[in-house]
Write a protein that holds these residues in place. Structure first.
Motif, PDB file in Angstrom:
ATOM      1  N   ARG A  98       7.054  32.038  29.769  1.00 29.50           N
ATOM      2  CA  ARG A  98       7.530  30.891  28.715  1.00 29.50           C
ATOM      3  C   ARG A  98       6.802  31.665  27.450  1.00 29.50           C
ATOM      4  O   ARG A  98       7.715  31.061  26.605  1.00 29.50           O
ATOM      5  CB  ARG A  98       6.905  29.748  28.914  1.00 29.50           C
ATOM      6  CG  ARG A  98       7.343  28.809  30.180  1.00 29.50           C
ATOM      7  CD  ARG A  98       8.866  28.822  29.753  1.00 29.50           C
ATOM      8  NE  ARG A  98       9.079  27.902  31.036  1.00 29.50           N
ATOM      9  CZ  ARG A  98       9.845  27.711  31.432  1.00 29.50           C
ATOM     10  NH1 ARG A  98      10.986  28.272  31.138  1.00 29.50           N
ATOM     11  NH2 ARG A  98      10.313  26.568  32.810  1.00 29.50           N
ATOM     12  N   GLU A 101      10.097  34.086  27.062  1.00 27.78           N
ATOM     13  CA  GLU A 101      10.976  33.839  26.695  1.00 27.78           C
ATOM     14  C   GLU A 101      10.967  33.482  25.086  1.00 27.78           C
ATOM     15  O   GLU A 101      12.474  33.746  24.903  1.00 27.78           O
ATOM     16  CB  GLU A 101      11.153  32.755  27.956  1.00 27.78           C
ATOM     17  CG  GLU A 101      12.278  31.620  27.250  1.00 27.78           C
ATOM     18  CD  GLU A 101      12.595  30.321  28.131  1.00 27.78           C
ATOM     19  OE1 GLU A 101      13.507  29.862  29.060  1.00 27.78           O
ATOM     20  OE2 GLU A 101      11.222  29.189  28.552  1.00 27.78           O
ATOM     21  N   TRP A 105      14.143  34.975  22.207  1.00 39.47           N
ATOM     22  CA  TRP A 105      14.405  34.404  22.106  1.00 39.47           C
ATOM     23  C   TRP A 105      14.279  34.856  20.092  1.00 39.47           C
ATOM     24  O   TRP A 105      15.213  34.773  19.727  1.00 39.47           O
ATOM     25  CB  TRP A 105      14.984  32.651  22.197  1.00 39.47           C
ATOM     26  CG  TRP A 105      15.818  31.884  21.637  1.00 39.47           C
ATOM     27  CD1 TRP A 105      16.644  31.356  21.619  1.00 39.47           C
ATOM     28  CD2 TRP A 105      15.504  30.650  20.685  1.00 39.47           C
ATOM     29  NE1 TRP A 105      17.670  30.386  21.123  1.00 39.47           N
ATOM     30  CE2 TRP A 105      17.102  30.014  20.896  1.00 39.47           C
ATOM     31  CE3 TRP A 105      14.434  31.010  19.809  1.00 39.47           C
ATOM     32  CZ2 TRP A 105      16.877  29.239  19.528  1.00 39.47           C
ATOM     33  CZ3 TRP A 105      14.846  29.475  18.825  1.00 39.47           C
ATOM     34  CH2 TRP A 105      15.471  29.420  18.700  1.00 39.47           C
TER      35      TRP A 105
END
Length: 228
Positions: A98, A101, A105
Motif C-alpha cells: 500500500r 502503491e 502514484w
C-alpha cells in the motif's frame, strides 16, 4: 548503529523531498549529519556535489560509504535498515505494498501538481521579476484539484492516513508537497476538511519535527507577505 556512526544527508529544506527525509530522521532519532546544499546558489552544481550525485539533485544520503539518491529510496532504506517503528514502512507484504502503491502514484501526481503551483506563484516571479501568469496558474490549480480529489477518494477514504491506520513514509512525501504552495501564502487544503484533518494527524504524529523542517518555507511565505 555502531558508536560514532551517523547518516550523512545533503539537503535544501526548501525542497519538498528533502523535508520528508529531514522529518523522518528528526522524528526517529537516527544519528545524522545534515549538509546544506543551497539550490538557489547553485551549490548542487559544484564539482564536489556532482561527484556525489551526477544528477545534481537533492536529497543525497551517504551511509558508511553507501551513496543513495531519490527521496523515496532514501526513506525506505532508512526505515528498512534502522531500528525505527515498523509503521513507517511496514514489513507485512500487503501493508508495504500500500505504501509502494502511493509512492509510485505520487511522482506523477501529488509531486508535480503541487510543485507547479509554487513554481508559477513564487519561483518564476522571483527569478524573472515578471507577474504571475494567471492563466497557467489557474490550469495548475485545476490539475492539483484533481489530485486532491483522488487523495480523498482513493487513498484516504475512511482511514486516518494515506496507507492505513498509522503514519508511513507515504504521508511524509505527500504532506511536504502539499505544504509547498504555503510558500506563496496559499493553503491548497483550505476547502478540504478531510485533507485538513489528515494534515493535522500527520503534524501530531511527527510533533515539532514538522515545523523544524518547514521553517525555511515559512520564511519564504513571511518575506513575500511583507513585500505585498
Amino acid at each position: 548503529m555502531a558508536a560514532g556512526r551517523f547518516v550523512e544527508v545533503y539537503l535544501d529544506l526548501l525542497s519538498q523531498p528533502c523535508r520528508a527525509v529531514h522529518i523522518l530522521l528528526d522524528r526517529t532519532g537516527i544519528p545524522q549529519r545534515v549538509r546544506s546544499v543551497a539550490l538557489r546558489k547553485g551549490e548542487h552544481r559544484s564539482p564536489e556535489f556532482t561527484e556525489l550525485n551526477p544528477l545534481q539533485k537533492v536529497p543525497v544520503m551517504v551511509d558508511n560509504g553507501f551513496v543513495l539518491t531519490e527521496s523515496d529510496a532514501i526513506l525506505k532504506y532508512l526505515a528498512t535498515k534502522y531500528n525505527i517503528p515498523e509503521h513507517w514502512y511496514p514489513r507485512q507484504p500487503e501493508r508495504r505494498a500500500r505504501v509502494d502503491e502511493y509512492t509510485a502514484w505520487h511522482h506523477s501526481n501529488t509531486r508535480p501538481h503541487a510543485a507547479t503551483v509554487f513554481i508559477l506563484e513564487v519561483l518564476v516571479p522571483a527569478q524573472t521579476g515578471s507577474q504571475v501568469d494567471e492563466g497557467r496558474l489557474t490550469r495548475a490549480l485545476s490539475q492539483l484539484d484533481g489530485t486532491l480529489d483522488n487523495l480523498e477518494s482513493m487513498f484516504l477514504r475512511r482511514q486516518p492516513f494515506l496507507c492505513g491506520d498509522d503514519i508511513t513514509v507515504a504521508d511524509l512525501l505527500a504532506i511536504c508537497e502539499l505544504m509547498q504552495p504555503v510558500g506563496g501564502g496559499r493553503d491548497v487544503l483550505q476547502q478540504r476538511p478531510q485533507l485538513q484533518r489528515w494534515r493535522s494527524r500527520v503534524q501530531a504524529a511527527v510533533g515539532d519535527s514538522f515545523d523544524r523542517a518547514h521553517a525555511v518555507l515559512y520564511g519564504v511565505r513571511d518575506r513575500r507577505k511583507a513585500k505585498l
